[in-house]
Write a protein that holds these residues in place. Structure first.
Motif, PDB file in Angstrom:
ATOM      1  N   UNK A   1       0.831  -1.209   0.000  1.00 14.70           N
ATOM      2  CA  UNK A   1       0.000   0.000   0.000  1.00 14.70           C
ATOM      3  C   UNK A   1       0.867   1.262   0.000  1.00 14.70           C
ATOM      4  N   UNK A   2       1.905   1.242   0.828  1.00 14.08           N
ATOM      5  CA  UNK A   2       2.743   2.437   0.932  1.00 14.08           C
ATOM      6  C   UNK A   2       3.572   2.651  -0.338  1.00 14.08           C
TER       7      UNK A   2
ATOM      8  N   UNK B   1       2.667   1.684  -3.288  1.00 15.41           N
ATOM      9  CA  UNK B   1       1.735   2.073  -4.339  1.00 15.41           C
ATOM     10  C   UNK B   1       1.455   3.576  -4.294  1.00 15.41           C
ATOM     11  N   UNK B   2       1.155   4.088  -3.097  1.00 16.50           N
ATOM     12  CA  UNK B   2       0.811   5.506  -3.011  1.00 16.50           C
ATOM     13  C   UNK B   2       2.021   6.430  -3.190  1.00 16.50           C
TER      14      UNK B   2
END
Lengths: 304, 304
Positions: free
Chosen positions: B101-102, B104-105
């Motif tokens: 998630x990290x 990706x963002x």
């Protein structure tokens, strides 16, 4: 009114040479605003005696790790240290998802409320207004969605001229009207102009925080004439190609921006790991805009 | 063969008094294994000159922030510093979701492969076997799923007794068989027992890492007789109630565990933020198990 910024981290991308990733704390009238929160920010706060309990607003410019990876640790420490009062978090929307996921897997329910205000890069937006300050986002030009932040002191009320007030024996009931600029009419109907009875308060000061971004005139008007401009200056100008590719600014460009926007003073930071010492970055920026300083960790810059 | 552990962080929950959250680096035959990675671990690695490029395995015990919040920053720095070789990440499965998630963002695609091995608290499992070491998980008893790690040096081959080998003029072709414990039969059919021609290699050493956990005999057998036991000792024994509620261990209990499991030496860490100094924790553990030391940051403990 206190208006000063303390640098907690000035490194870009990776911590190196005792420089930590980006974070600063802005003190406006003794209320603290944390701007970005790279890894190790809470350790830096301990080092420089910044009390987390005094922070009510945290502003995150964008979701590159060097600007927010210290946040979950800081929130967790606030929780463990008994914080109960709410915290305002001004940030890109996906940060909520990141925080929620990490809290969920650590089985942590914060004992204080996080009030999110999500930023957008579409246009400048006012995100905070209180008695001390108006905060606006500054849409920047980076590889991912990124906003800077503009802090403008609220215009203070006019100050009563004590001798005049006493001489005319004006009732306390009128003070509020006078401070807001109204005239005074005495019981005989005689009008006293506000300027005779009050003086203007100090001109509001302003601070613009611009990191990370490439040179782009779109935000110049918004930051023009600020008292202090913090602008990233990741590279020396011989790395301009790299700056463009990575959507960063060179020290020469930071100086040009300060000059074109007619700011009072420039503070440069977000230094690349390739620079062991920072003097050349300073000299480059100063060659265009003499009134420039380096964002050295632990140093406080009074905005005046 | 080098077998030593360097402490990078020894604080529980929050960084304080210059103590950082948990992390250690284990050097086994000059290969580095990073165990837990609290916030600021990469800064600590710079401080103590631990090269991230030498780490091929990272082991995360559990998903409380003080044990892993430095990981995404470290991975990001490895990526920015040009790492290409794969990294093995041994951790609870949800950590992959957090990392993905990290990344990706932040629009980051790591330039090296992360090979995940997910841990389970159901039973001990072998997670790594190579020429130097066998690593097993140790299921612990914490508020959320948590495993310690047991490192056992691989048994080395037997050593040839040079003089005997030369005296009998044994061909090089037999060396491998002899080192593995086989006997030697000469051309006349005479048998020489292995013990006449070789000596045993050193007894393999072992290191057990147990953090975070409350006192629970379920893992005692697994860690028995290790050369060095690192065990958390978050509280003094007057805080036993608190230790039980939060699923932690007191210094007295850590001493008892070391004593009951007959380990050679005990190292205590994961100290609560309530203790400015650590002497009392040390004395308490030593009152039960004299051969105890404190996990002081920057200190290296040779396992022997």
């Amino acid at each position: 009114m206190t208006f000063e910024v303390t640098i907690l981290g000035s490194s870009s991308a990776t911590p190196i040479f005792n420089r930590n990733p980006t974070s600063q704390v802005l003190n406006i009238n003794e209320r603290l605003y944390l701007i970005d929160c790279g890894e190790g920010t809470q350790q830096q706060m301990l080092r420089y005696d910044i009390k987390a309990s005094r922070i009510d607003h945290i502003l995150i410019s964008h979701l590159h790790g060097d600007h927010y990876l210290g946040l979950v640790g800081l929130l967790s420490s606030m929780h463990l240290n008994g914080r109960k009062k709410p915290l305002v978090l001004i940030c890109p929307a996906p940060l909520k998802e990141i925080i929620d996921l990490q809290l969920r897997y650590s089985d942590t329910e914060l004992q204080f409320t996080l009030n999110y205000i999500f930023t957008s890069t579409d246009k400048p937006e006012v995100v905070v207004v209180n008695n001390d300050v108006i905060i606006e986002t500054i849409p920047l030009d980076h590889r991912i969605a990124c906003t800077g932040f503009l802090f403008r002191e609220k215009k203070r009320l006019r100050k009563l001229i004590k001798e005049k007030i006493e001489e005319l024996n004006i009732s306390v009931a009128y003070y509020s009207i006078l401070k807001k600029g109204g005239d005074y009419t005495d019981e005989n109907g005689k009008v006293y102009k506000n300027e005779e009875l009050t003086i203007d308060s100090a001109v509001p000061k302003s601070y613009a925080y611009c990191s990370d971004t490439m040179y782009n005139e779109s935000y110049f008007e918004q930051i023009s004439n600020v008292n202090l401009l913090y602008h990233e200056a990741t590279f020396l100008h011989d790395m301009l190609d790299r700056a463009v590719i990575t959507h960063h600014t060179t020290a020469v460009q930071a100086g040009e921006i300060a000059s074109k926007t007619n700011v009072r003073k420039l503070l440069i930071g977000h230094f690349s790991a390739r620079y062991r010492t920072l003097d050349e970055l300073l000299y480059e920026a100063q060659s265009v805009f003499p009134h420039t300083e380096l964002a050295i960790e632990g140093k406080t810059f009074v905005i005046e």
